[in-house]
Design a protein around this motif. Structure first.
Motif, PDB file in Angstrom:
ATOM      1  N   VAL A 104       0.579  -1.190  -0.372  1.00 49.72           N
ATOM      2  CA  VAL A 104       0.286   0.318   0.254  1.00 49.72           C
ATOM      3  C   VAL A 104       0.697   1.507  -0.042  1.00 49.72           C
ATOM      4  O   VAL A 104       0.412   2.678  -0.746  1.00 49.72           O
ATOM      5  N   PHE A 105       2.309   1.715   0.438  1.00 49.55           N
ATOM      6  CA  PHE A 105       2.925   2.700   0.817  1.00 49.55           C
ATOM      7  C   PHE A 105       3.407   2.868  -0.591  1.00 49.55           C
ATOM      8  O   PHE A 105       3.515   3.646  -1.103  1.00 49.55           O
ATOM      9  N   LEU A 106       3.800   1.491  -1.476  1.00 49.99           N
ATOM     10  CA  LEU A 106       4.706   2.284  -3.030  1.00 49.99           C
ATOM     11  C   LEU A 106       3.241   2.599  -4.184  1.00 49.99           C
ATOM     12  O   LEU A 106       4.069   2.509  -4.905  1.00 49.99           O
ATOM     13  N   LEU A 107       2.353   1.645  -3.524  1.00 47.14           N
ATOM     14  CA  LEU A 107       0.695   2.389  -4.638  1.00 47.14           C
ATOM     15  C   LEU A 107       0.641   3.498  -4.673  1.00 47.14           C
ATOM     16  O   LEU A 107      -0.045   4.215  -5.279  1.00 47.14           O
ATOM     17  N   ALA A 108       0.883   4.232  -3.040  1.00 44.04           N
ATOM     18  CA  ALA A 108       0.985   5.559  -3.431  1.00 44.04           C
ATOM     19  C   ALA A 108       1.469   6.399  -4.393  1.00 44.04           C
ATOM     20  O   ALA A 108       1.410   7.535  -5.033  1.00 44.04           O
ATOM     21  N   PHE A 109       2.791   5.770  -5.337  1.00 41.48           N
ATOM     22  CA  PHE A 109       3.841   6.333  -5.738  1.00 41.48           C
ATOM     23  C   PHE A 109       2.914   6.685  -7.417  1.00 41.48           C
ATOM     24  O   PHE A 109       3.380   7.183  -8.452  1.00 41.48           O
ATOM     25  N   THR A 110       1.734   6.036  -7.627  1.00 42.28           N
ATOM     26  CA  THR A 110       0.868   5.957  -8.857  1.00 42.28           C
ATOM     27  C   THR A 110       0.432   7.712  -9.463  1.00 42.28           C
ATOM     28  O   THR A 110       0.871   7.923 -10.452  1.00 42.28           O
ATOM     29  N   SER A 111       0.033   8.351  -8.677  1.00 47.74           N
ATOM     30  CA  SER A 111       0.409   9.475  -8.651  1.00 47.74           C
ATOM     31  C   SER A 111       0.955  10.746  -9.241  1.00 47.74           C
ATOM     32  O   SER A 111       1.122  10.621  -9.849  1.00 47.74           O
ATOM     33  N   MET A 112       2.243  10.086  -8.268  1.00 42.32           N
ATOM     34  CA  MET A 112       4.035   9.990  -9.360  1.00 42.32           C
ATOM     35  C   MET A 112       3.836   9.295 -10.689  1.00 42.32           C
ATOM     36  O   MET A 112       4.448  11.140 -12.181  1.00 42.32           O
ATOM     37  N   PHE A 113       3.693   8.982 -10.982  1.00 43.69           N
ATOM     38  CA  PHE A 113       4.157   8.320 -12.135  1.00 43.69           C
ATOM     39  C   PHE A 113       3.023   8.568 -13.431  1.00 43.69           C
ATOM     40  O   PHE A 113       3.420   8.891 -14.092  1.00 43.69           O
ATOM     41  N   ALA A 114       1.772   9.315 -12.440  1.00 45.58           N
ATOM     42  CA  ALA A 114       0.113   9.853 -13.793  1.00 45.58           C
ATOM     43  C   ALA A 114       1.455  11.080 -14.409  1.00 45.58           C
ATOM     44  O   ALA A 114       1.465  11.609 -14.761  1.00 45.58           O
ATOM     45  N   ALA A 115       1.713  11.649 -13.627  1.00 42.57           N
ATOM     46  CA  ALA A 115       2.586  12.774 -13.404  1.00 42.57           C
ATOM     47  C   ALA A 115       3.655  13.460 -14.450  1.00 42.57           C
ATOM     48  O   ALA A 115       3.713  13.369 -15.299  1.00 42.57           O
ATOM     49  N   LEU A 116       4.928  11.906 -13.881  1.00 41.69           N
ATOM     50  CA  LEU A 116       5.659  11.430 -15.066  1.00 41.69           C
ATOM     51  C   LEU A 116       5.203  10.909 -17.253  1.00 41.69           C
ATOM     52  O   LEU A 116       6.255  12.173 -17.430  1.00 41.69           O
ATOM     53  N   LEU A 117       4.235  10.477 -16.887  1.00 35.81           N
ATOM     54  CA  LEU A 117       3.801  10.071 -18.128  1.00 35.81           C
ATOM     55  C   LEU A 117       3.262  11.163 -18.578  1.00 35.81           C
ATOM     56  O   LEU A 117       3.309  11.467 -20.290  1.00 35.81           O
ATOM     57  N   ALA A 118       2.436  12.183 -17.573  1.00 35.92           N
ATOM     58  CA  ALA A 118       1.211  13.066 -19.169  1.00 35.92           C
ATOM     59  C   ALA A 118       2.503  13.849 -19.051  1.00 35.92           C
ATOM     60  O   ALA A 118       2.371  14.481 -20.323  1.00 35.92           O
ATOM     61  N   LEU A 158       8.845  -4.569  -5.947  1.00 35.42           N
ATOM     62  CA  LEU A 158       8.866  -4.446  -7.268  1.00 35.42           C
ATOM     63  C   LEU A 158       7.201  -4.837  -8.059  1.00 35.42           C
ATOM     64  O   LEU A 158       6.735  -4.121  -9.507  1.00 35.42           O
ATOM     65  N   SER A 159       6.953  -6.151  -7.607  1.00 34.90           N
ATOM     66  CA  SER A 159       5.644  -6.581  -7.860  1.00 34.90           C
ATOM     67  C   SER A 159       4.777  -4.908  -8.089  1.00 34.90           C
ATOM     68  O   SER A 159       3.533  -4.375  -8.735  1.00 34.90           O
ATOM     69  N   ALA A 160       4.766  -4.060  -6.910  1.00 32.30           N
ATOM     70  CA  ALA A 160       3.772  -2.921  -6.456  1.00 32.30           C
ATOM     71  C   ALA A 160       4.609  -1.858  -7.552  1.00 32.30           C
ATOM     72  O   ALA A 160       2.993  -1.230  -7.540  1.00 32.30           O
ATOM     73  N   VAL A 161       5.565  -1.668  -7.332  1.00 23.24           N
ATOM     74  CA  VAL A 161       5.243  -0.709  -8.154  1.00 23.24           C
ATOM     75  C   VAL A 161       5.642  -0.913  -9.449  1.00 23.24           C
ATOM     76  O   VAL A 161       4.881   0.369 -10.441  1.00 23.24           O
ATOM     77  N   LEU A 162       5.310  -2.457 -10.265  1.00 26.14           N
ATOM     78  CA  LEU A 162       4.484  -2.310 -11.959  1.00 26.14           C
ATOM     79  C   LEU A 162       3.335  -2.119 -11.788  1.00 26.14           C
ATOM     80  O   LEU A 162       3.190  -0.883 -12.412  1.00 26.14           O
ATOM     81  N   SER A 163       2.242  -2.400 -10.862  1.00 23.00           N
ATOM     82  CA  SER A 163       1.511  -2.609 -10.536  1.00 23.00           C
ATOM     83  C   SER A 163       1.206  -0.336 -10.038  1.00 23.00           C
ATOM     84  O   SER A 163      -0.144   0.031 -11.017  1.00 23.00           O
ATOM     85  N   ALA A 164       1.760   0.581  -9.432  1.00 25.31           N
ATOM     86  CA  ALA A 164       1.375   1.974  -9.240  1.00 25.31           C
ATOM     87  C   ALA A 164       1.820   2.023 -11.280  1.00 25.31           C
ATOM     88  O   ALA A 164       0.805   3.051 -11.244  1.00 25.31           O
ATOM     89  N   PHE A 165       2.229   1.611 -11.892  1.00 26.96           N
ATOM     90  CA  PHE A 165       2.912   2.070 -13.305  1.00 26.96           C
ATOM     91  C   PHE A 165       2.131   1.699 -14.031  1.00 26.96           C
ATOM     92  O   PHE A 165       1.492   2.854 -14.566  1.00 26.96           O
ATOM     93  N   CYS A 166       0.985   0.827 -14.113  1.00 26.77           N
ATOM     94  CA  CYS A 166       0.358   0.758 -15.065  1.00 26.77           C
ATOM     95  C   CYS A 166      -0.971   1.143 -14.530  1.00 26.77           C
ATOM     96  O   CYS A 166      -1.368   1.487 -15.244  1.00 26.77           O
ATOM     97  N   ILE A 167      -1.064   1.398 -13.275  1.00 28.60           N
ATOM     98  CA  ILE A 167      -2.896   2.317 -12.871  1.00 28.60           C
ATOM     99  C   ILE A 167      -2.593   3.422 -13.665  1.00 28.60           C
ATOM    100  O   ILE A 167      -3.214   4.591 -14.402  1.00 28.60           O
ATOM    101  N   GLY A 240      -7.775  13.028  -5.052  1.00 33.61           N
ATOM    102  CA  GLY A 240      -6.039  12.614  -4.762  1.00 33.61           C
ATOM    103  C   GLY A 240      -5.903  11.977  -3.584  1.00 33.61           C
ATOM    104  O   GLY A 240      -5.497  11.174  -3.220  1.00 33.61           O
ATOM    105  N   MET A 241      -5.721  12.974  -2.683  1.00 31.80           N
ATOM    106  CA  MET A 241      -6.115  12.902  -0.907  1.00 31.80           C
ATOM    107  C   MET A 241      -6.820  12.001  -0.524  1.00 31.80           C
ATOM    108  O   MET A 241      -6.140  11.364   0.617  1.00 31.80           O
ATOM    109  N   PHE A 242      -7.983  11.434  -1.047  1.00 31.77           N
ATOM    110  CA  PHE A 242      -8.765  10.574  -0.236  1.00 31.77           C
ATOM    111  C   PHE A 242      -8.411   8.718  -0.540  1.00 31.77           C
ATOM    112  O   PHE A 242      -8.676   8.083  -0.087  1.00 31.77           O
ATOM    113  N   TYR A 243      -7.296   9.342  -1.724  1.00 33.05           N
ATOM    114  CA  TYR A 243      -6.548   7.724  -2.357  1.00 33.05           C
ATOM    115  C   TYR A 243      -6.023   7.334  -0.655  1.00 33.05           C
ATOM    116  O   TYR A 243      -5.165   6.240  -1.206  1.00 33.05           O
TER     117      TYR A 243
END
Length: 296
Positions: A104-118, A158-167, A240-243
């Motif tokens: 759950v901590f690593l999934l918090a990186f989703t928002s930053m991955f989204a900013a990078l991909l955008a 690494l699977s958790a990081v990859l999950s965040a990247f896919c989302i 986003g804060m509620f995530y």
């Protein structure tokens, strides 16, 4: 652009709905842990129940409420479903191969991955504050993943990081297409369900199937529905804060139910992630408020 709330009542409604979604999402990991059993069986049960819920919701929208909505809106919808499906598959894999708090901590990186991909694909250059936040979060992720390297569960981290990247990829494609993607995260459960059914060695082996069915049929659909409705009443940074409720609350539920206390490295890295995200979200909210003041 999402409409800003027009009244105090709308804002309160948005806070209630989005808060309920974040709270529901925090129970996803504990419910799968309570179900127990073999990895592929749990993945199949969770995915099939989520897919069943998606089809019921789609039927109600189209045939009962007369609000037509496609399951997969075009090629973009198929790509988003593929990314969400891969994210779900790697998420459950991470849960079975590393500590739940790490996931759950690593999934918090989703928002930053989204900013990078955008930034890369949509030419939406992030602000300097976002780049600084990403750099700080990399330190937190490094602490958690480094602990996984020492503890022998690097694959799970690494699977958790990859999950965040896919989302994050799914969010980016959905944003670029500007199509209605409300049901796509639920329909995407067809991919992990199919993979799990093929890979199951001995049929369904789930110790307490009622928990995983509760998760797939009710908790996940409720969480995604509420979190998807929130932007109608609140700004994107506020939603986003509620995530982060999952990141904050899920380790607490796991600790209370299973007695699984996070390691000091995980707690330190998780604290860095949470504080960085909260600081960034507050900065965005203040920036949005300033823009509104200048326009009024």
């Amino acid at each position: 652009m999402t409409a800003l709330p027009s009244s105090t009542g709308d804002r309160r409604r948005g806070l209630l709905i989005t808060g309920l979604g974040g709270l529901a999402l925090s129970f996803d990991v504990p419910l799968m842990r309570l179900a127990g059993g073999e990895f592929w069986s749990v993945l199949a049960a969770r995915s099939l129940s989520t897919l069943a819920a998606a089809l019921v919701i789609w039927f109600l929208l189209n045939h009962v409420l007369r609000r037509p909505q496609p399951l997969l809106p075009g090629r973009a919808g198929c790509l988003v479903a593929l990314l969400y499906g891969l994210g779900s598959l790697t998420f459950v894999a991470a849960l079975f191969h590393t500590a739940s708090a790490n996931v759950v901590f690593l999934l918090a990186f989703t928002s930053m991955f989204a900013a990078l991909l955008a930034w890369i694909f949509l030419r939406e250059r992030p602000a300097k504050a976002t780049l600084v936040t990403m750099a700080v979060m990399l330190v937190g992720v490094g602490l958690i993943v480094g602990g996984g390297l020492q503890g022998g569960h690097l694959f799970g981290d690494l699977s958790a990081v990859l999950s965040a990247f896919c989302i994050a990829g799914a969010i980016t494609v959905g944003r670029a297409s500007a199509r209605a993607m409300g049901l796509v995260p639920l329909v995407s459960a067809a991919l992990p369900a199919g993979v799990a059914l093929v890979m199951m060695p001995h049929g369904f082996v789930v110790d307490q199937p009622s928990w995983v069915l509760l998760d797939g049929l009710m908790v996940i659909p409720l969480a995604f529905f509420c979190l998807a409705t929130g932007p109608r009443y609140l700004s994107a940074p506020e939603v986003g804060m509620f995530y982060l409720l999952e990141t904050v609350l899920a380790p607490i539920w796991i600790w209370l139910v299973f007695g699984e206390a996070p390691t000091s490295r995980t707690l330190t890295g998780g604290a860095i992630l949470i504080l960085a995200l909260i600081a960034h979200a507050l900065w965005q909210m203040r920036r949005t408020s300033g823009i509104r003041t200048q326009r009024s």
